[in-house]
Design a protein around this motif. Structure first.
Motif, PDB file in Angstrom:
ATOM      1  N   ASP A  32       0.821  -1.221   0.000  1.00 47.28           N
ATOM      2  CA  ASP A  32       0.000   0.000   0.000  1.00 47.28           C
ATOM      3  C   ASP A  32       0.849   1.263   0.000  1.00 47.28           C
ATOM      4  O   ASP A  32       0.350   2.338  -0.350  1.00 47.28           O
ATOM      5  CB  ASP A  32      -0.938   0.018   1.212  1.00 47.28           C
ATOM      6  N   ASP A  33       2.112   1.156   0.418  1.00 44.16           N
ATOM      7  CA  ASP A  33       2.971   2.334   0.523  1.00 44.16           C
ATOM      8  C   ASP A  33       3.712   2.646  -0.770  1.00 44.16           C
ATOM      9  O   ASP A  33       4.404   3.669  -0.849  1.00 44.16           O
ATOM     10  CB  ASP A  33       3.978   2.151   1.660  1.00 44.16           C
ATOM     11  N   ILE A  34       3.600   1.784  -1.777  1.00 49.80           N
ATOM     12  CA  ILE A  34       4.238   2.093  -3.059  1.00 49.80           C
ATOM     13  C   ILE A  34       3.571   3.340  -3.623  1.00 49.80           C
ATOM     14  O   ILE A  34       2.359   3.360  -3.839  1.00 49.80           O
ATOM     15  CB  ILE A  34       4.121   0.901  -4.025  1.00 49.80           C
ATOM     16  N   PRO A  35       4.318   4.408  -3.864  1.00 49.96           N
ATOM     17  CA  PRO A  35       3.693   5.686  -4.241  1.00 49.96           C
ATOM     18  C   PRO A  35       3.052   5.647  -5.626  1.00 49.96           C
ATOM     19  O   PRO A  35       3.585   5.010  -6.548  1.00 49.96           O
ATOM     20  CB  PRO A  35       4.862   6.681  -4.211  1.00 49.96           C
ATOM     21  N   ASP A  36       1.938   6.342  -5.761  1.00 51.61           N
ATOM     22  CA  ASP A  36       1.333   6.512  -7.084  1.00 51.61           C
ATOM     23  C   ASP A  36       2.336   7.143  -8.051  1.00 51.61           C
ATOM     24  O   ASP A  36       2.345   6.820  -9.245  1.00 51.61           O
ATOM     25  CB  ASP A  36       0.086   7.392  -6.991  1.00 51.61           C
ATOM     26  N   ALA A  37       3.169   8.050  -7.531  1.00 49.16           N
ATOM     27  CA  ALA A  37       4.138   8.729  -8.390  1.00 49.16           C
ATOM     28  C   ALA A  37       5.112   7.735  -9.023  1.00 49.16           C
ATOM     29  O   ALA A  37       5.554   7.930 -10.163  1.00 49.16           O
ATOM     30  CB  ALA A  37       4.897   9.782  -7.588  1.00 49.16           C
ATOM     31  N   LEU A  52       6.462  -8.245 -10.107  1.00 48.54           N
ATOM     32  CA  LEU A  52       6.819  -8.143  -8.697  1.00 48.54           C
ATOM     33  C   LEU A  52       7.393  -9.480  -8.241  1.00 48.54           C
ATOM     34  O   LEU A  52       6.666 -10.463  -8.047  1.00 48.54           O
ATOM     35  CB  LEU A  52       5.605  -7.773  -7.851  1.00 48.54           C
ATOM     36  N   LEU A  53       8.692  -9.519  -8.074  1.00 45.27           N
ATOM     37  CA  LEU A  53       9.392 -10.719  -7.639  1.00 45.27           C
ATOM     38  C   LEU A  53       9.165 -10.937  -6.143  1.00 45.27           C
ATOM     39  O   LEU A  53       9.215  -9.994  -5.353  1.00 45.27           O
ATOM     40  CB  LEU A  53      10.885 -10.541  -7.919  1.00 45.27           C
ATOM     41  N   SER A  54       8.895 -12.185  -5.766  1.00 42.93           N
ATOM     42  CA  SER A  54       8.897 -12.609  -4.353  1.00 42.93           C
ATOM     43  C   SER A  54       7.828 -11.935  -3.505  1.00 42.93           C
ATOM     44  O   SER A  54       8.118 -11.299  -2.489  1.00 42.93           O
ATOM     45  CB  SER A  54      10.283 -12.360  -3.732  1.00 42.93           C
ATOM     46  N   VAL A  55       6.574 -12.101  -3.901  1.00 42.41           N
ATOM     47  CA  VAL A  55       5.492 -11.573  -3.059  1.00 42.41           C
ATOM     48  C   VAL A  55       4.861 -12.652  -2.188  1.00 42.41           C
ATOM     49  O   VAL A  55       4.119 -12.339  -1.255  1.00 42.41           O
ATOM     50  CB  VAL A  55       4.374 -10.897  -3.897  1.00 42.41           C
ATOM     51  N   TRP A  56       5.123 -13.939  -2.460  1.00 43.52           N
ATOM     52  CA  TRP A  56       4.393 -15.007  -1.786  1.00 43.52           C
ATOM     53  C   TRP A  56       4.943 -15.291  -0.389  1.00 43.52           C
ATOM     54  O   TRP A  56       6.090 -14.980  -0.069  1.00 43.52           O
ATOM     55  CB  TRP A  56       4.406 -16.281  -2.628  1.00 43.52           C
ATOM     56  N   GLN A  57       4.095 -15.946   0.412  1.00 44.78           N
ATOM     57  CA  GLN A  57       4.445 -16.250   1.803  1.00 44.78           C
ATOM     58  C   GLN A  57       5.575 -17.280   1.854  1.00 44.78           C
ATOM     59  O   GLN A  57       5.481 -18.369   1.272  1.00 44.78           O
ATOM     60  CB  GLN A  57       3.231 -16.798   2.546  1.00 44.78           C
ATOM     61  N   ASP A 103       3.931  -9.740   5.663  1.00 41.50           N
ATOM     62  CA  ASP A 103       4.747  -8.539   5.843  1.00 41.50           C
ATOM     63  C   ASP A 103       4.565  -7.533   4.714  1.00 41.50           C
ATOM     64  O   ASP A 103       4.898  -6.353   4.863  1.00 41.50           O
ATOM     65  CB  ASP A 103       6.230  -8.900   5.942  1.00 41.50           C
ATOM     66  N   LEU A 104       4.050  -7.995   3.567  1.00 40.45           N
ATOM     67  CA  LEU A 104       3.823  -7.098   2.433  1.00 40.45           C
ATOM     68  C   LEU A 104       2.410  -6.518   2.436  1.00 40.45           C
ATOM     69  O   LEU A 104       2.086  -5.701   1.578  1.00 40.45           O
ATOM     70  CB  LEU A 104       4.066  -7.827   1.108  1.00 40.45           C
ATOM     71  N   GLY A 105       1.591  -6.964   3.370  1.00 41.69           N
ATOM     72  CA  GLY A 105       0.227  -6.454   3.455  1.00 41.69           C
ATOM     73  C   GLY A 105      -0.841  -7.448   3.074  1.00 41.69           C
ATOM     74  O   GLY A 105      -2.033  -7.133   3.130  1.00 41.69           O
ATOM     75  N   GLY A 106      -0.432  -8.656   2.659  1.00 35.44           N
ATOM     76  CA  GLY A 106      -1.411  -9.698   2.347  1.00 35.44           C
ATOM     77  C   GLY A 106      -2.101  -9.495   1.013  1.00 35.44           C
ATOM     78  O   GLY A 106      -1.816  -8.557   0.255  1.00 35.44           O
ATOM     79  N   ASP A 107      -3.042 -10.412   0.720  1.00 35.68           N
ATOM     80  CA  ASP A 107      -3.737 -10.402  -0.572  1.00 35.68           C
ATOM     81  C   ASP A 107      -4.478  -9.091  -0.825  1.00 35.68           C
ATOM     82  O   ASP A 107      -4.535  -8.605  -1.964  1.00 35.68           O
ATOM     83  CB  ASP A 107      -4.733 -11.565  -0.638  1.00 35.68           C
ATOM     84  N   ALA A 108      -5.043  -8.507   0.215  1.00 37.34           N
ATOM     85  CA  ALA A 108      -5.830  -7.285   0.033  1.00 37.34           C
ATOM     86  C   ALA A 108      -4.953  -6.137  -0.450  1.00 37.34           C
ATOM     87  O   ALA A 108      -5.365  -5.341  -1.308  1.00 37.34           O
ATOM     88  CB  ALA A 108      -6.539  -6.913   1.332  1.00 37.34           C
ATOM     89  N   GLU A 207      -4.672 -21.330 -10.927  1.00 33.78           N
ATOM     90  CA  GLU A 207      -5.964 -20.666 -11.134  1.00 33.78           C
ATOM     91  C   GLU A 207      -6.218 -19.612 -10.062  1.00 33.78           C
ATOM     92  O   GLU A 207      -6.753 -18.537 -10.354  1.00 33.78           O
ATOM     93  CB  GLU A 207      -7.080 -21.711 -11.160  1.00 33.78           C
ATOM     94  N   ARG A 208      -5.804 -19.886  -8.837  1.00 38.09           N
ATOM     95  CA  ARG A 208      -5.963 -18.878  -7.785  1.00 38.09           C
ATOM     96  C   ARG A 208      -5.035 -17.684  -8.011  1.00 38.09           C
ATOM     97  O   ARG A 208      -5.431 -16.532  -7.821  1.00 38.09           O
ATOM     98  CB  ARG A 208      -5.716 -19.510  -6.404  1.00 38.09           C
ATOM     99  N   ILE A 209      -3.801 -17.978  -8.408  1.00 37.88           N
ATOM    100  CA  ILE A 209      -2.866 -16.895  -8.711  1.00 37.88           C
ATOM    101  C   ILE A 209      -3.417 -16.015  -9.831  1.00 37.88           C
ATOM    102  O   ILE A 209      -3.337 -14.783  -9.780  1.00 37.88           O
ATOM    103  CB  ILE A 209      -1.489 -17.466  -9.104  1.00 37.88           C
ATOM    104  N   ALA A 210      -4.010 -16.661 -10.841  1.00 33.54           N
ATOM    105  CA  ALA A 210      -4.497 -15.923 -12.010  1.00 33.54           C
ATOM    106  C   ALA A 210      -5.627 -14.961 -11.659  1.00 33.54           C
ATOM    107  O   ALA A 210      -5.877 -14.008 -12.404  1.00 33.54           O
ATOM    108  CB  ALA A 210      -4.961 -16.901 -13.090  1.00 33.54           C
ATOM    109  N   GLY A 211      -6.284 -15.181 -10.525  1.00 33.47           N
ATOM    110  CA  GLY A 211      -7.290 -14.241 -10.075  1.00 33.47           C
ATOM    111  C   GLY A 211      -6.704 -13.000  -9.433  1.00 33.47           C
ATOM    112  O   GLY A 211      -7.431 -12.036  -9.154  1.00 33.47           O
ATOM    113  N   GLN A 212      -5.365 -13.004  -9.217  1.00 34.44           N
ATOM    114  CA  GLN A 212      -4.715 -11.896  -8.515  1.00 34.44           C
ATOM    115  C   GLN A 212      -3.773 -11.082  -9.391  1.00 34.44           C
ATOM    116  O   GLN A 212      -3.193 -10.099  -8.928  1.00 34.44           O
ATOM    117  CB  GLN A 212      -3.922 -12.443  -7.317  1.00 34.44           C
ATOM    118  N   CYS A 213      -3.590 -11.491 -10.646  1.00 36.72           N
ATOM    119  CA  CYS A 213      -2.630 -10.796 -11.507  1.00 36.72           C
ATOM    120  C   CYS A 213      -3.020 -11.017 -12.965  1.00 36.72           C
ATOM    121  O   CYS A 213      -4.038 -11.635 -13.266  1.00 36.72           O
ATOM    122  CB  CYS A 213      -1.203 -11.281 -11.236  1.00 36.72           C
TER     123      CYS A 213
END
Length: 492
Positions: A32-37, A52-57, A103-108, A207-213
């Motif tokens: 969430d902290d990645i700036p719009d800019a 985005l490399l390495s987002v998974w738990q 630590d990255l903020g989760g799926d949401a 299939e679950r991953i494909a719903g997120q990207c």
């Protein structure tokens, strides 16, 4: 807006990015902290994809192995002389769960970031690691049959490829994930693609991953091909990729698959559903530093080339600025990114960073950007934003000797682009450590009886020529070692 024929991708080490953000914010940063800019900047540079490399738990088991492995630790200390255990989070490819790391903020948080990216025309690519899982993945207890098992004899003979784990089923000897040519990765367990239920479970994960990207980069995708899996483990597996890509696309039309693949298996994976495959062969030939092998590679069918992911560095390869001398770096970049295919750039490449960052680490060393490399990439990305090289028609060009007995024309790599609106670009690179000359045949009959101006989009060169002379004799080039032209042709 429809996707370009030849898109551009930017790979980001997510954990390193957020560590730097955390330092500036004075607290733990999330997606969430990645700036719009910053998203605006990437879109403005012309990128269509952000990987985005390495987002998974990941989990404590793989992290402990990463921190204790003496060989890896030496590598980490070369990158970070002030290394601490906190810098070693464990490999992003030792996945405990295909859910976004807490630590990255989760799926949401990822969903919110993706929405912000979509507003800017950016598509999101994530990792899928088909070959292995972390040693504390829940399947070890719930589905031990999903993994390749070994015997006590296997463990005794090849302790680098097997481990003993305590599980709910009792102690088991399980294999580490590996390819057939190297020792196993000690922070992983090998999945058994000879098990059809495992294959279906992995399709479910996809299939679950494909719903997120919008797409996935599939790590070492060739390792689960039946012939490779059998060579590695002695067990025949059914085809996985045609089932997997087909199943995902039925639910998510337009979903994109990119394969990390080697051993001349690129075309095989393209035929099994991959939109793009790593072009390591071009990279290796550029590192070799000779024009002829590069030219021969670029004579492949366009069907193959336009589905190739062209790169000069990624998280597995050394930094381009550390691999190539500055002039060679620029020449190799012009060849790599102005040929058909996916243009694949890596975080730090555009600033000439020298130190590769292991995917086990969450912090990068401080490096001073290289101003000349940064300015070069600014100009190159401006060319890559042009419709002529995003959606145009590419053509290989013939180089002829400038005079009898001058064989230096063999040092040229040259081709042209014709855009949807009639735009014309000629790319010529002297990929050699000596000056070279040639005449270049141009494929633009419409320049007959016209005055032609050639403006170099990457330099200061500007020439006025007669179209008839260009068509009859060709474009004369005399380039110093590792020099290049990217001419935009205008008729007067």
């Amino acid at each position: 807006m429809s996707a370009p024929r030849y898109p551009a991708l930017y790979q980001v080490n997510t954990r390193v990015w957020l560590t730097r953000l955390s330092a500036s914010l004075g607290r733990k940063a999330t997606l969430d902290d990645i700036p719009d800019a910053e998203l605006d900047r990437l879109a403005g540079m012309g990128f269509d994809w952000v990987w985005l490399l390495s987002v998974w738990q990941t989990g404590p088991a793989a992290q402990a192995i990463s921190r204790a492995n003496a060989g890896w630790r030496r590598e980490f200390e070369e990158t970070l002389p002030d290394l601490t255990d906190e810098d070693i989070s464990g490999s992003g490819f030792a996945i405990r769960s295909y859910t976004v790391h807490r630590d990255l903020g989760g799926d949401a948080a990822l969903a919110r970031l993706r929405q912000r990216m979509q507003l800017r025309g950016l598509r999101l690519m994530l990792d899928f690691v088909p070959n292995h899982m972390a040693p504390d993945h829940p399947w070890v207890d719930e589905h031990p049959e999903f993994f390749v098992h070994g015997s006590e004899a296997d463990l005794a003979l090849s302790p680098q490829n097997y481990c003993r784990l305590q599980t709910k089923s009792g102690p088991l000897v399980l294999a580490h994930g590996r390819d057939p040519y190297f020792d196993g990765w000690p922070d992983t367990l090998q999945l058994d693609y000879g098990n059809q239920e495992l294959q279906q479970a992995m399709i479910g994960e996809l299939e679950r991953i494909a719903g997120q990207c919008d797409g996935v980069r599939c790590d070492m995708a060739m390792l689960v091909l039946p012939e490779v899996f059998e060579r590695t483990w002695g067990t025949r597996a059914d085809l996985f990729w045609p089932q997997a890509t087909g199943s995902v696309r039925r639910q998510h039309p337009g979903f994109v698959f990119m394969a990390e693949v080697y051993w001349d298996l690129e075309w095989t994976l393209q035929q099994q559903g991959f939109d793009f495959t790593y072009d390591k062969r071009l990279y290796d030939r550029l590192v070799e530093g000779r024009a002829r092998p590069v030219r021969e590679h670029l004579l492949a069918d366009l069907d193959f080339q336009e589905r190739s992911a062209r790169f000069l560095e990624n998280h597995d390869e050394p930094r381009a600025a550390a691999t190539f001398a500055p002039a060679v770096h620029r020449a190799a970049a012009v060849i790599t990114f102005l040929t058909p295919g996916l243009r694949f750039f890596h975080q730090g490449q555009l600033d000439g960073r020298m130190k590769r960052i292991s995917p086990h680490l969450v912090r990068a060393p401080e490096e001073t950007p290289d101003r000349e490399i940064h300015e070069f990439y600014d100009r190159l990305l401006a060319v890559l934003r042009k419709p002529v090289v995003r959606n145009g028609e590419w053509q290989w060009l013939t180089c002829r000797p400038a005079w009898d007995g001058n064989g230096s024309c063999e040092a040229f790599v040259a081709h042209s682009w014709r855009g949807p609106g009639g735009e014309r670009i000629v790319v010529a690179v002297n990929y050699a450590p000596h000056a070279s000359q040639c005449y270049l045949d141009l494929p633009f009959p419409e320049i007959r009886d016209r005055a032609v101006r050639l403006e170099d989009a990457l330099g200061a060169a500007s020439y006025d020529r007669e179209g008839n002379d260009l068509l009859e004799r060709g474009l004369y080039l005399d380039l110093q070692a590792w020099s290049h032209h990217v001419f935009e042709l205008e008729m007067n």
